[in-house]
Design an enzyme around this catalytic site. Structure first.
Site, PDB file in Angstrom:
ATOM      1  N   GLY A 151      31.774  46.583  32.324  1.00  0.00           N
ATOM      2  CA  GLY A 151      33.204  46.769  32.495  1.00  0.00           C
ATOM      3  C   GLY A 151      33.804  45.584  33.224  1.00  0.00           C
ATOM      4  N   GLN A 193      39.856  41.012  38.173  1.00  0.00           N
ATOM      5  CA  GLN A 193      38.590  40.275  38.353  1.00  0.00           C
ATOM      6  C   GLN A 193      38.631  38.887  37.715  1.00  0.00           C
ATOM      7  OE1 GLN A 193      36.010  43.766  37.015  1.00  0.00           O
ATOM      8  NE2 GLN A 193      34.682  42.709  38.466  1.00  0.00           N
ATOM      9  N   CYS A 209      28.723  45.285  40.382  1.00  0.00           N
ATOM     10  CA  CYS A 209      30.037  44.749  39.998  1.00  0.00           C
ATOM     11  C   CYS A 209      29.884  43.261  39.704  1.00  0.00           C
ATOM     12  CB  CYS A 209      31.011  44.956  41.159  1.00  0.00           C
ATOM     13  SG  CYS A 209      32.658  44.296  40.865  1.00  0.00           S
ATOM     14  N   LEU A 210      30.524  42.800  38.643  1.00  0.00           N
ATOM     15  CA  LEU A 210      30.433  41.379  38.299  1.00  0.00           C
ATOM     16  C   LEU A 210      31.036  40.491  39.386  1.00  0.00           C
ATOM     17  CD1 LEU A 210      31.262  41.476  34.473  1.00  0.00           C
ATOM     18  CD2 LEU A 210      29.020  41.205  35.556  1.00  0.00           C
ATOM     19  N   HIS A 256      35.144  53.001  38.385  1.00  0.00           N
ATOM     20  CA  HIS A 256      34.941  51.703  39.039  1.00  0.00           C
ATOM     21  C   HIS A 256      36.028  50.709  38.620  1.00  0.00           C
ATOM     22  CE1 HIS A 256      32.178  48.309  40.404  1.00  0.00           C
ATOM     23  NE2 HIS A 256      33.070  47.685  39.674  1.00  0.00           N
ATOM     24  N   GLU A 257      36.270  50.627  37.313  1.00  0.00           N
ATOM     25  CA  GLU A 257      37.239  49.629  36.826  1.00  0.00           C
ATOM     26  C   GLU A 257      38.667  50.000  37.210  1.00  0.00           C
ATOM     27  OE1 GLU A 257      36.012  46.917  36.001  1.00  0.00           O
ATOM     28  OE2 GLU A 257      33.974  47.666  35.677  1.00  0.00           O
ATOM     29  N   HIS A 292      39.531  48.967  40.593  1.00  0.00           N
ATOM     30  CA  HIS A 292      39.903  47.546  40.723  1.00  0.00           C
ATOM     31  C   HIS A 292      41.419  47.357  40.594  1.00  0.00           C
ATOM     32  CE1 HIS A 292      36.271  45.171  41.071  1.00  0.00           C
ATOM     33  NE2 HIS A 292      35.692  45.769  40.052  1.00  0.00           N
TER      34      HIS A 292
HETATM   35 ZN    ZN Z   1      33.706  45.753  39.545  1.00  0.00          ZN
END
Ligand code: ZN
Length: 159
Positions: A46, A51, A91-92, A133-134, A137
């Site tokens: 995701g 991000q 998380c990226l 999670h997304e 953000h």
């Molecule tokens: Zn993330």
């Protein structure tokens, strides 16, 4: 399509609240395609627009091992949540790390597609976790704020 630079934890953009999308123009379409390419290249499940430094309420998710079922969500909102799951999350924007987070086990999200047509989608387990999670953000929340205990290092292959 192009890869975008993924912002890391500590970048203030990750703590800002994103704005709703009012119109899908070519810039938004390009952004979504770039987000998908960036997510797949980074082996993520995701990615949210902040991000990549864009404060708009756009999320892409694909939890399939094949990476062939992209879900694009514009202005997503969780409208129902049920149960709970506790497990590792990464998380990226926080590469190489993971931590335990409790999330609902099933969520229903209402969002808009690239034609600004509304749709609802239900996710369970990993998909529910990815949606939560997304969408966090978009409100400036990174999962590390929700971790129970400590973050731990993971093998880069698994992150
Ligand atoms: Zn993330």
């Amino acid at each position: 399509m192009a890869l975008r630079r993924i912002r890391r934890l500590g970048d203030p953009v990750l703590q800002k609240v994103s704005k709703p999308v009012t119109e899908v123009n070519h810039k938004i379409v390009d952004l979504v395609h770039d987000m998908l390419e960036t997510m797949y290249t980074a082996n993520g499940v995701g990615l949210a627009a902040p991000q990549v430094g864009v404060l708009k309420r756009i999320v892409v998710v694909d939890v399939t091992p094949e990476g062939n079922q992209p879900i694009v969500m514009i202005n997503p909102e969780i409208i129902a949540a049920e149960g709970s799951q506790t497990g590792d999350e990464g998380c990226l924007s926080v590469p190489g790390m993971a931590g335990t987070v409790t999330r609902p086990n099933e969520v229903t999200v209402r969002a808009y597609d690239l034609s600004m047509k509304p749709f609802e989608i239900k996710g369970t387990e990993l998909l529910a976790r990815a949606f939560c999670h997304e969408i966090d953000h978009l409100d400036g929340i990174v999962y590390v704020e929700k971790v129970e205990g400590r973050l731990h290092e993971v093998n880069a292959e698994e992150s």
